[in-house]
Design an enzyme around this catalytic site. Sequence first.
Site, PDB file in Angstrom:
ATOM      1  CB  CYS A   9      -0.925   0.001   1.206  1.00 21.86           C
ATOM      2  SG  CYS A   9      -2.320   1.127   1.005  1.00 21.86           S
ATOM      3  CG  ASP A 132      -4.204  -1.026  10.260  1.00 19.81           C
ATOM      4  OD1 ASP A 132      -3.161  -1.507  10.760  1.00 19.81           O
ATOM      5  OD2 ASP A 132      -4.203   0.011   9.574  1.00 19.81           O
TER       6      ASP A 132
END
Length: 217
Positions: A9, A132
């Site tokens: 990412c 996360d």
Amino acid sequence: MQDIRVKICGLKTPQDIAAAAEAGAAYIGFNFFAKSPRSVTPQEAAALAVEAPIGMCKVALVVNADDAMLDEITSVVPLDMIQLHGQETPERVAEVKARYGLPVMKVLGVSSLEDVQRIDAYEGVADQILVDAKAPKDAVLPGGNGVAFDWRLLAQKKYWRAPWMLAGGLNSENVAEAIRVTGARQVDVASGVESAPGEKDPARIKSFCEAANAPRR
């Protein structure tokens, strides 16, 4: 064939795309959160997206984005998925899916069992869940802070109704253990493959993908 699907990412350059592709990443993420050192404009992301090989999933990371912002991004960038990384409700996830006709990945921060239990409300609507580490209270960024959480918390969740991905402080040194503890089949990394904030390191990308797919006993 790779057994663990990796998402890299916050890519910003054609070299980043090439490194992710060469390492065998399944997903690449473009960050549209302006405060992030990994942020890109829709025009920049559009130029990068055409560098991605066919079959690589191109993901737009947004934080509490309104329709105007999503309209601009989706009109310019050839995307495969939208990643909602803010305080979006299940209802907002459903709205985004319906409006843009793209799969939606909802990010949920975890630091307690209560946070794990919140995942249930999103599994029926999001196409994927990204688990996360919950951002520290004083953090500017909602993710990409290089912070891990207690992976054992996910052992309390016995059944998943949607595909899910693990993130939060992962790097080539700990990703194999994270996979072992959580049973994750997909992992996401941003800061863990950088030489400086927002600067991807091809060698670290390669090492991360190799470590994620190293033989396990």
